[in-house]
Motif scaffolding. Structure first.
Motif, PDB file in Angstrom:
ATOM      1  N   GLY A 201     -34.443 -48.734 -13.667  1.00  0.00           N
ATOM      2  CA  GLY A 201     -33.339 -48.145 -14.423  1.00  0.00           C
ATOM      3  C   GLY A 201     -31.986 -48.645 -13.950  1.00  0.00           C
ATOM      4  N   LEU A 202     -31.874 -48.890 -12.641  1.00  0.00           N
ATOM      5  CA  LEU A 202     -30.613 -49.414 -12.100  1.00  0.00           C
ATOM      6  C   LEU A 202     -30.315 -50.803 -12.665  1.00  0.00           C
ATOM      7  CD1 LEU A 202     -28.289 -49.055 -10.088  1.00  0.00           C
ATOM      8  CD2 LEU A 202     -29.761 -50.052  -8.332  1.00  0.00           C
ATOM      9  N   ARG A 203     -31.371 -51.638 -12.743  1.00  0.00           N
ATOM     10  CA  ARG A 203     -31.167 -52.983 -13.308  1.00  0.00           C
ATOM     11  C   ARG A 203     -30.746 -52.900 -14.764  1.00  0.00           C
ATOM     12  NH1 ARG A 203     -35.872 -57.143 -11.964  1.00  0.00           N
ATOM     13  NH2 ARG A 203     -34.371 -58.512 -12.997  1.00  0.00           N
ATOM     14  N   GLY A 252     -23.009 -60.299 -14.954  1.00  0.00           N
ATOM     15  CA  GLY A 252     -24.266 -59.600 -15.184  1.00  0.00           C
ATOM     16  C   GLY A 252     -25.401 -60.176 -14.353  1.00  0.00           C
ATOM     17  N   LEU A 253     -25.481 -61.500 -14.283  1.00  0.00           N
ATOM     18  CA  LEU A 253     -26.525 -62.139 -13.469  1.00  0.00           C
ATOM     19  C   LEU A 253     -26.336 -61.821 -11.993  1.00  0.00           C
ATOM     20  CD1 LEU A 253     -26.833 -65.656 -15.154  1.00  0.00           C
ATOM     21  CD2 LEU A 253     -28.541 -63.830 -15.128  1.00  0.00           C
ATOM     22  N   LEU A 254     -25.086 -61.812 -11.548  1.00  0.00           N
ATOM     23  CA  LEU A 254     -24.807 -61.530 -10.135  1.00  0.00           C
ATOM     24  C   LEU A 254     -25.241 -60.120  -9.750  1.00  0.00           C
ATOM     25  CD1 LEU A 254     -23.496 -62.326  -7.442  1.00  0.00           C
ATOM     26  CD2 LEU A 254     -21.315 -61.506  -8.343  1.00  0.00           C
ATOM     27  N   THR A 255     -24.883 -59.141 -10.574  1.00  0.00           N
ATOM     28  CA  THR A 255     -25.275 -57.764 -10.255  1.00  0.00           C
ATOM     29  C   THR A 255     -26.788 -57.593 -10.339  1.00  0.00           C
ATOM     30  OG1 THR A 255     -24.791 -57.195 -12.567  1.00  0.00           O
ATOM     31  CG2 THR A 255     -23.105 -56.705 -10.944  1.00  0.00           C
ATOM     32  N   LEU A 262     -31.995 -55.747  -3.443  1.00  0.00           N
ATOM     33  CA  LEU A 262     -32.215 -54.374  -2.984  1.00  0.00           C
ATOM     34  C   LEU A 262     -33.681 -53.967  -3.160  1.00  0.00           C
ATOM     35  CD1 LEU A 262     -30.917 -51.706  -1.984  1.00  0.00           C
ATOM     36  CD2 LEU A 262     -30.536 -51.113  -4.389  1.00  0.00           C
ATOM     37  N   GLU A 263     -34.298 -54.384  -4.261  1.00  0.00           N
ATOM     38  CA  GLU A 263     -35.716 -54.102  -4.496  1.00  0.00           C
ATOM     39  C   GLU A 263     -36.584 -54.702  -3.398  1.00  0.00           C
ATOM     40  OE1 GLU A 263     -36.360 -53.657  -9.320  1.00  0.00           O
ATOM     41  OE2 GLU A 263     -36.518 -55.618  -8.370  1.00  0.00           O
ATOM     42  N   ARG A 264     -36.295 -55.939  -3.040  1.00  0.00           N
ATOM     43  CA  ARG A 264     -37.106 -56.587  -2.006  1.00  0.00           C
ATOM     44  C   ARG A 264     -36.999 -55.854  -0.678  1.00  0.00           C
ATOM     45  NH1 ARG A 264     -34.628 -61.379  -4.147  1.00  0.00           N
ATOM     46  NH2 ARG A 264     -36.030 -62.422  -5.597  1.00  0.00           N
TER      47      ARG A 264
END
Length: 275
Positions: A201-203, A252-255, A262-264
């Motif tokens: 959801g964050l992505r 957008g790609l950077l965020t 963060l997921e990793r």
């Protein structure tokens, strides 16, 4: 089984790390081929006159314009204002989305109180809310931030809520057996279990934040990337318009890359994520 047959059986497993380490750069290079080919064809079409400059500027022209605007400070200032709006809207909308998801996901009464309203509100189009936001918040920064916050809240709410409700009931039984309190159950069972879905959801929220910002900056903006694009449109400067859109996409790609990082870090315990 003979020694030689055992060696043959082990050979493929030893070769796997070397194969994956070689394939990663090749995969990245392969993914870059089609965008680069598109840029080359675009440049050739512009140089040959097939694509008129007044309709769409050439990539070389856009790059030169970007350098000029960066040197005179126009582009960094516009990026700074837009990033500030997106960050503020994301913080407000993210806090609201996660807070409402916790309220709805952890208690049935909370679900009955919150979820119907969220399902109704998320069906409203952002464009339709602009006149009301102008009436309520004026034409300054507030309606722009509010549009971003509203767009960000729903993906975070839906995914966090689904993540909480998707936690394995067996883990709750284990917590009950261990006599964990309500807060300990939420901290050690519910939140880690809901984290993968919440990060999804964050992505989505970060991607939608930039889309909402493009819409919001069309509303009487006097600074930011949206203002730069609108100003360029008045003078038919397609190079500046495309440059602004490219910057939106790059942000957008950077965020998105930051969230994947963060997921990793946070989901390193999950074997499926590393597979």
């Amino acid at each position: 089984m003979s020694t030689s047959s055992l060696d043959l059986a082990r050979a493929p497993s030893r070769a796997r790390p070397r194969i994956s380490s070689v394939r990663l750069p090749r995969s990245a290079a392969a993914r870059a081929v089609s965008p680069l080919l598109l840029l080359v064809l675009w440049q050739l079409a512009s140089s040959s006159g097939l694509l008129p400059e007044r309709l769409l500027a050439a990539p070389a022209t856009i790059a030169a314009t970007g350098v000029d605007l960066a040197r005179d400070g126009t582009l960094p200032a516009a990026i700074g204002v837009s990033v500030q709006r997106a960050a503020l809207g994301f913080l407000i909308g993210g806090a609201a989305g996660v807070g409402l998801a916790l309220a709805a996901g952890l208690a049935r009464i909370g679900e009955h109180a919150v979820d119907p309203l969220m399902q109704m509100l998320r069906a409203l189009p952002n464009f339709g809310l602009i006149p009301l936001f102008i009436l309520w918040f004026g034409i300054g920064e507030a309606p722009k931030v509010a549009l971003v916050a509203l767009a960000v809240a729903f993906p975070l709410y839906l995914n966090t809520f689904a993540g909480i409700r998707g936690v394995d009931p067996k883990l709750a039984e284990v917590a009950h057996t261990l006599r964990l309190g309500r807060l300990a159950l939420v901290r050690h069972i519910v939140l880690p279990g809901a984290l993968p879905q919440a990060l999804t959801g964050l992505r989505q929220s970060l991607g939608i934040a930039w889309l909402a910002l493009i819409v919001a900056e069309q509303v009487n903006a006097s600074s930011g990337l949206g203002f730069m694009i609108n100003n360029a449109r008045e003078f038919l400067r397609t190079d500046v318009v495309v440059l602004g859109l490219v910057v939106y996409a790059a942000l957008g790609l950077l965020t998105d890359a930051l969230v994947r990082l963060l997921e990793r870090r946070t989901l390193a315990w999950r074997k499926e994520f590393l597979a």
